[in-house]
Design an enzyme around this catalytic site. Structure first.
Site, short mmCIF file in Angstrom:
data_model
loop_
_atom_site.label_atom_id
_atom_site.label_comp_id
_atom_site.label_asym_id
_atom_site.label_seq_id
_atom_site.Cartn_x
_atom_site.Cartn_y
_atom_site.Cartn_z
N HIS A 100 110.94 -18.34 -45.32
CA HIS A 100 111.47 -16.65 -46.31
C HIS A 100 110.34 -15.72 -45.93
CE1 HIS A 100 106.82 -17.13 -47.12
NE2 HIS A 100 106.92 -18.49 -47.20
N ASP A 101 111.10 -14.57 -46.09
CA ASP A 101 110.13 -13.02 -45.78
C ASP A 101 110.49 -12.54 -44.68
OD1 ASP A 101 109.64 -12.92 -48.70
OD2 ASP A 101 108.95 -14.28 -48.54
N GLY A 158 106.68 -17.64 -42.30
CA GLY A 158 106.65 -16.65 -43.23
C GLY A 158 106.33 -15.26 -42.86
#
Length: 258
Positions: free
Chosen positions: A121-122, A139
């Site tokens: 994520h991200d 992440g």
């Protein structure tokens, strides 16, 4: 109409360009957009608010746009975006963002994600990157353009990888890797410059010599970091390849791999 195999499940709200091909048993969710000329192989799952540009190819058993593996994630509406001409090989996982990380995972153009690699994520992945078999980005990792990560390497969360960096197989990267460098080991250390990558990337002989001199000043002169950066600005400033290196290092928050 897109060419969708009869066994595939495509939500009626998904937006597929008429030239898209979807293979057997693949599943595509309602918030998915897939651009011109893209090919989705068999047994692929694309879900979440996921946007793919043109001419992407996704191989069998890949998972694209799934919820992040973050216990803080509470179902918020976040996204994953990919540009054009990316290859996503077998069993790759690309996860959408979280509210705490800006709400988006972003991938540029012309990247290759080899089998079993993972983008959490991200993350932000630039253009022309290569992520080897079994390698993983935690992440909030940022990869600039034309970074190569060899097989079975791992990158700690919030770490940045500078443009044209090369990460050797099995490396454990816990701090920022400066542009143009080669890193290896557990924990990863710099072992030289990615001169082959620079030559392939179209850098001139003069540019490569300036990068070599910049790395010598940074890592072999025994100067303090701020003193070395000041010397680079004075002696080599005004050249884009050096200015980018100075800017990257100046913005480091996790610390710099030496």
């Amino acid at each position: 109409m897109a060419q969708v195999h009869p066994t595939a499940v495509v939500h009626p709200d998904a937006r597929l360009h008429e030239s898209v091909h979807v293979g057997p048993y693949s599943v595509i969710g309602p918030q998915v957009t897939i651009g011109e000329g893209s090919h989705v192989g068999p047994h692929v799952v694309i879900e979440g608010r996921t946007t793919l540009g043109a001419r992407n190819r996704i191989f069998q058993f890949a998972s694209v746009g799934a919820d992040p593996q973050d216990l803080k994630y509470a179902g918020e509406d976040t996204e994953l975006t990919l540009g054009d001409d990316n290859q996503i090989r077998e069993f790759v996982t690309l996860h959408k963002g979280t509210a705490g990380g800006g709400g988006a995972t972003r991938v540029g153009n012309g990247n290759l994600f080899m089998a079993n690699s993972h983008v959490a994520h991200d993350c932000v992945v630039g253009d022309g990157c290569r992520i080897g078999n079994g390698s993983a980005l935690a992440g909030h990792v940022t990869m600039e353009d034309h970074v190569i990560i060899s097989g079975l390497a791992a990158v700690h969360q919030f770490t940045r990888l500078g443009r044209f960096a090369f990460i050797s197989g099995g490396a454990m990267v816990t701090m920022d890797i400066p542009p143009y460098a080669t890193a290896q080991g557990d924990r990863a250390e710099l072992v030289g410059l990615n001169t082959v990558g620079l030559e392939r990337g179209g850098f001139t002989k003069d540019q490569i010599e300036r990068i070599k001199e910049a790395h010598r000043i940074l890592f072999r002169s025994k100067l303090g970091l701020q003193e070395a950066l000041g010397r680079l600005r004075t002696e080599l400033g005004g050249h884009p390849e050096v200015d980018h290196l100075v800017s990257f290092i100046s913005q480091s928050k996790r610390g710099l791999t030496r």
